[in-house]
Design an enzyme around this catalytic site. Structure first.
Site, short mmCIF file in Angstrom:
data_model
loop_
_atom_site.label_atom_id
_atom_site.label_comp_id
_atom_site.label_asym_id
_atom_site.label_seq_id
_atom_site.Cartn_x
_atom_site.Cartn_y
_atom_site.Cartn_z
N ASP A 37 48.02 50.75 38.79
CA ASP A 37 48.46 49.69 39.70
C ASP A 37 49.99 49.50 39.78
OD1 ASP A 37 45.72 49.43 39.71
OD2 ASP A 37 45.67 47.32 39.13
N ASP A 75 44.92 48.78 43.02
CA ASP A 75 44.21 47.52 43.28
C ASP A 75 44.11 47.38 44.80
OD1 ASP A 75 43.12 45.48 41.53
OD2 ASP A 75 44.59 44.07 42.35
N HIS A 81 39.24 38.05 49.33
CA HIS A 81 38.58 38.52 48.11
C HIS A 81 38.28 37.35 47.17
CE1 HIS A 81 38.16 40.76 44.23
NE2 HIS A 81 37.48 41.55 45.04
N HIS A 110 46.74 39.19 46.84
CA HIS A 110 47.57 40.37 46.49
C HIS A 110 46.83 41.65 46.84
CE1 HIS A 110 44.86 39.86 43.03
NE2 HIS A 110 44.97 41.16 42.87
N LYS A 135 40.13 50.19 43.57
CA LYS A 135 39.21 49.30 42.86
C LYS A 135 39.41 47.87 43.33
CE LYS A 135 42.52 48.84 39.13
NZ LYS A 135 42.82 47.40 39.32
N CYS A 180 44.91 44.90 33.96
CA CYS A 180 44.33 46.17 34.39
C CYS A 180 44.57 47.33 33.43
CB CYS A 180 44.79 46.49 35.80
SG CYS A 180 44.08 45.32 36.99
C1 VGL Z 1 45.81 42.93 38.16
C2 VGL Z 1 45.36 40.70 38.30
C3 VGL Z 1 44.66 40.89 39.47
C4 VGL Z 1 46.46 44.05 37.40
C5 VGL Z 1 45.10 43.15 39.32
O1 VGL Z 1 46.75 45.10 38.00
O2 VGL Z 1 46.70 43.87 36.19
N1 VGL Z 1 45.91 41.71 37.64
N2 VGL Z 1 44.53 42.12 39.97
ZN ZN Z 2 43.62 42.37 41.89
#
Ligand code: VGL
Ligand code: ZN
Length: 232
Positions: A37, A75, A81, A110, A135, A180
């Site tokens: 990510d 992400d 969502h 996001h 994902k 993540c």
């Molecule tokens: C993430 C919060 C929501 C991450 C992704 O990449 O750590 N954290 N979505």
């Molecule tokens: Zn996310």
């Protein structure tokens, strides 16, 4: 030619044993770098900015050059969502709600499909990365992990992909350490991969002790915390 190949294989196996004995990963054809990510929304100026998230980009680029196998996770959420606070009346970012699959932290919107925030950081430069695993694309289920969605049942396919390619070792870097990266590293270990996380190639959100807990939970599963220098 056969002898040369056999010799190379022996050398690699010995090198791998030597590296493992010193607690650092061998970087060979059975090792994959998983870059989690590294997207604009998780960097300063993004919608869910991880403090100093952009500082890891150059580190990831340098590490990436060493690996023949590199996988990115991305992400990738639809508008509305269920992990977004904006989808829950009366809730704000970082509140926690109960979902059918358990507790869910709510986030600012996001990484929505095709937004600039969902794109990889423009300085991320690992052109030989071989696959991108998206994902969190199902509206009702989040997915911190690159392997298994938050229902803890639905595989993304990454485990099968790595297994089918003979990968036995994973080195995990990216954003965010406590979400993540943490879930991806834990699931890599649970999938039977020897798993390492490179500390300086990650940055954390750190909500209410989540970073300390993440390192403890990863360690309990045998995930090894290493430094870039440990990559040899
Ligand atoms: C993430 C919060 C929501 C991450 C992704 O990449 O750590 N954290 N979505
Ligand atoms: Zn996310």
């Amino acid at each position: 030619r056969r002898a040369a190949i056999a010799g190379a294989t022996l050398f690699t196996a010995a090198a791998a044993r030597g590296a493992a004995a010193q607690g650092r990963p061998a970087i060979d054809a059975q090792t994959a770098l998983i870059v989690v990510d590294v997207q604009n929304d998780f960097c300063p100026g993004g919608r869910l900015a991880v403090p100093k998230g952009d500082e890891i980009v150059a580190v990831c680029n340098a590490i990436g050059k060493r690996f023949q196998n590199v996988v990115f996770t991305q992400d990738w959420h639809p508008e509305g969502h269920s992990s977004f606070a904006s989808s829950h009346a009366g809730k704000k970012p970082f509140d926690v709600v109960q979902m059918p699959y358990g507790a869910q932290v709510l986030w600012p919107d996001h990484c929505t499909w095709d937004s600039a925030g969902a794109e990889f950081h423009e300085a991320l430069d690992i052109p030989h990365a071989q696959t991108i695993v998206r994902k969190g694309y199902r509206k009702e289920v989040d997915s911190y992990s690159g392997f298994l969605e938050a229902d803890r049942k639905t595989p993304t396919g990454l485990g099968g992909y790595l297994k089918e390619r003979g990968v036995t070792r994973a080195v995990v870097v990216g954003l965010a350490t406590d979400f993540c990266v943490n879930w991806t590293a834990q699931d890599a270990a649970k999938a039977g991969l020897e798993t390492f996380v490179v500390e300086e190639a990650c940055r954390a959100i750190d909500l209410g002790g989540s970073l300390d807990k993440a390192w403890a939970d990863m360690a309990a599963l045998g995930v090894k915390k290493i430094k870039t220098a440990d990559l040899g």
